[in-house]
Motif scaffolding. Structure first.
Motif, mmCIF file in Angstrom:
data_model
loop_
_atom_site.group_PDB
_atom_site.id
_atom_site.type_symbol
_atom_site.label_atom_id
_atom_site.label_comp_id
_atom_site.label_asym_id
_atom_site.label_seq_id
_atom_site.Cartn_x
_atom_site.Cartn_y
_atom_site.Cartn_z
ATOM 1 N N TYR A 199 0.582 -1.158 -0.007
ATOM 2 C CA TYR A 199 -0.065 0.092 0.017
ATOM 3 C C TYR A 199 0.880 1.187 0.022
ATOM 4 C CZ TYR A 199 -3.971 -3.003 1.183
ATOM 5 O OH TYR A 199 -5.050 -4.039 1.289
ATOM 6 N N ALA A 200 0.638 2.222 -0.813
ATOM 7 C CA ALA A 200 1.175 3.409 -0.935
ATOM 8 C C ALA A 200 0.218 4.763 -0.670
ATOM 9 C CB ALA A 200 2.286 3.623 -1.978
ATOM 10 N N SER A 228 -5.902 0.130 6.164
ATOM 11 C CA SER A 228 -5.355 1.331 5.583
ATOM 12 C C SER A 228 -6.086 2.764 5.609
ATOM 13 C CB SER A 228 -5.242 1.428 3.792
ATOM 14 O OG SER A 228 -6.620 1.111 3.529
ATOM 15 N N TRP A 231 -5.015 3.463 9.449
ATOM 16 C CA TRP A 231 -3.600 4.029 9.407
ATOM 17 C C TRP A 231 -3.709 5.676 8.911
ATOM 18 C CZ3 TRP A 231 -0.176 6.577 6.399
ATOM 19 C CH2 TRP A 231 1.128 6.646 6.594
ATOM 20 N N HIS A 235 -2.489 8.770 11.161
ATOM 21 C CA HIS A 235 -1.281 9.600 10.924
ATOM 22 C C HIS A 235 -1.642 10.778 10.183
ATOM 23 C CE1 HIS A 235 0.439 5.359 11.402
ATOM 24 N NE2 HIS A 235 1.541 6.138 11.685
ATOM 25 N N ILE A 262 -4.594 6.758 0.319
ATOM 26 C CA ILE A 262 -3.760 5.445 0.383
ATOM 27 C C ILE A 262 -4.695 4.361 -0.234
ATOM 28 C CG2 ILE A 262 -2.826 3.423 1.656
ATOM 29 C CD1 ILE A 262 -2.515 5.448 4.080
ATOM 30 N N GLN A 279 7.108 5.861 -1.398
ATOM 31 C CA GLN A 279 7.492 4.301 -1.189
ATOM 32 C C GLN A 279 6.477 3.579 -0.434
ATOM 33 O OE1 GLN A 279 9.552 2.663 -3.022
ATOM 34 N NE2 GLN A 279 10.826 4.361 -3.801
ATOM 35 N N ILE A 281 4.129 1.796 2.165
ATOM 36 C CA ILE A 281 4.029 1.797 3.658
ATOM 37 C C ILE A 281 4.494 0.390 4.295
ATOM 38 C CG2 ILE A 281 2.715 2.613 5.651
ATOM 39 C CD1 ILE A 281 1.188 4.271 3.839
ATOM 40 N N GLU A 283 4.183 -1.025 7.165
ATOM 41 C CA GLU A 283 3.379 -1.643 8.146
ATOM 42 C C GLU A 283 2.069 -2.050 7.603
ATOM 43 O OE1 GLU A 283 3.760 2.653 9.741
ATOM 44 O OE2 GLU A 283 4.862 1.401 8.397
ATOM 45 N N GLU A 285 1.872 -3.813 4.486
ATOM 46 C CA GLU A 285 1.925 -4.746 3.558
ATOM 47 C C GLU A 285 1.117 -5.938 4.108
ATOM 48 O OE1 GLU A 285 5.666 -5.879 1.159
ATOM 49 O OE2 GLU A 285 5.636 -7.349 2.984
#
Length: 327
Positions: A199-200, A228, A231, A235, A262, A279, A281, A283, A285
């Motif tokens: 994930y990005a 996701s 997260w 954040h 994301i 790149q 993330i 945590e 994956e």
């Protein structure tokens, strides 16, 4: 139609009607359902009833049944006498179903589906075996886009996609195959790992609106429970300016410039409207597992579809792992 097919269809119909009669017999009339019928209901009468109920009256049903309104009226009245309850409220604007009529409609549609299924099976026009595949919205969309690599008309099966963010109960046969992010722990389930999913953070291609301001697009509703989305809230929650209630609407918002968000790399890297800004993330994956019931995994239809899904995921692993260049 052959005599053997006629006999099978007749037996299937009688079995369906006996099951219906048995259920009706357990219910009091005050609950709006039937009392026990003394004799079997004729399938031809049920078909006429279905036409009248679906079309809302006798006049409209004359075109599909090729019977006169007077004949249809007599047949409907005879069916009501057999059931022992009125099925329709007669109005100048048409026929409206009574509660008993609505109940008969539901049961008649079940019988109709069973009869059609038997006919298709015997004639070889359409197989009865359905393979249900459950997956999240993004994975389900990916499978849909590659359906030709998973299913063809010549396979002799049907495929249903069960798209949900919740875990479908394969143990209770709500699905035959599940594409999951975790290894199954239930003893009645079998799983094989098919790869990883990265994930990005992604942006739209134009530096406008929320994207220019460095704002984010979040998720609300059921989709807010996925890892996701949690997260992002943890954040960057203070910079979420717009939210969508499903993952696909979030993608459209990001593509339109509402903000960043994301996505799985296999989603973001394959959408030309999006660009990855960092790149993957670490945590976020996850593993990817193909899960089946241990008693069904060797059934040819289930195994065929599961093998093809696994092969599809292997071929596209660079995309799923986020190994494509940042655009």
């Amino acid at each position: 139609m052959s005599l053997s097919l006629q006999a099978e269809l007749s037996n299937a119909f009688n079995a369906c009607m006996l099951a219906c009669d048995a259920r009706f017999a357990l219910q009091p009339r005050s609950q709006g359902v039937f009392h026990f019928c003394k004799r079997d209901i004729d399938w031809n009468d049920l078909r006429l009833f279905l036409d009248v109920a679906r079309l809302g009256g006798l006049s409209a049903a004359t075109g599909t049944t090729r019977l006169s309104a007077a004949t249809l009226g007599r047949r409907v009245t005879a069916l009501e006498k057999q059931i022992g309850e009125p099925l329709f409220v007669r109005q100048q604007t048409g026929y409206r179903l009574t509660p008993v009529g609505e109940e008969l409609l539901r049961r008649a549609e079940d019988v109709e589906a069973a009869m059609q299924s038997l006919t298709r099976w015997r004639e070889g026009n359409l197989p009865d075996r359905i393979v249900r595949v459950s997956a999240g919205p993004w994975t389900s969309a990916f499978v849909s886009a590659h359906i030709g690599e998973i299913w063809t008309v010549d396979d002799g099966i049907r495929v249903e996609l069960v798209t949900t963010t919740d875990r479908v109960d394969i143990g209770r046969r709500a699905a035959d195959i599940g594409i999951r992010s975790e290894r199954p722990t239930e003893q009645w389930l079998a799983g094989r790992q098919s790869g990883k999913v990265a994930y990005a953070i992604y942006s739209g291609r134009h530096l406008i609106n929320g994207i220019a301001a460095g704002l984010f697009v979040g998720v609300t509703g059921e989709a807010a429970n996925i890892a996701s989305a949690r997260w992002l809230q943890a954040h960057h929650g203070d910079r979420i300016a717009v939210r969508g209630n499903n993952t696909h609407s979030v993608r459209e918002l990001v593509a339109a410039g509402a903000g960043l968000s994301i996505f799985p790399c296999f989603v973001g890297d394959s959408d030309p409207r999006l660009v990855r800004v960092a790149q993957p993330i670490p945590e976020l994956e996850t593993d990817q597992w193909i899960v089946t019931h241990h008693e069904e995994r060797h059934a040819p239809p289930v195994r065929k579809v599961a093998d093809r899904i696994a092969a599809l995921m292997r071929v596209h692993q660079p995309l799923f792992r986020g190994e494509t260049p940042i655009r």
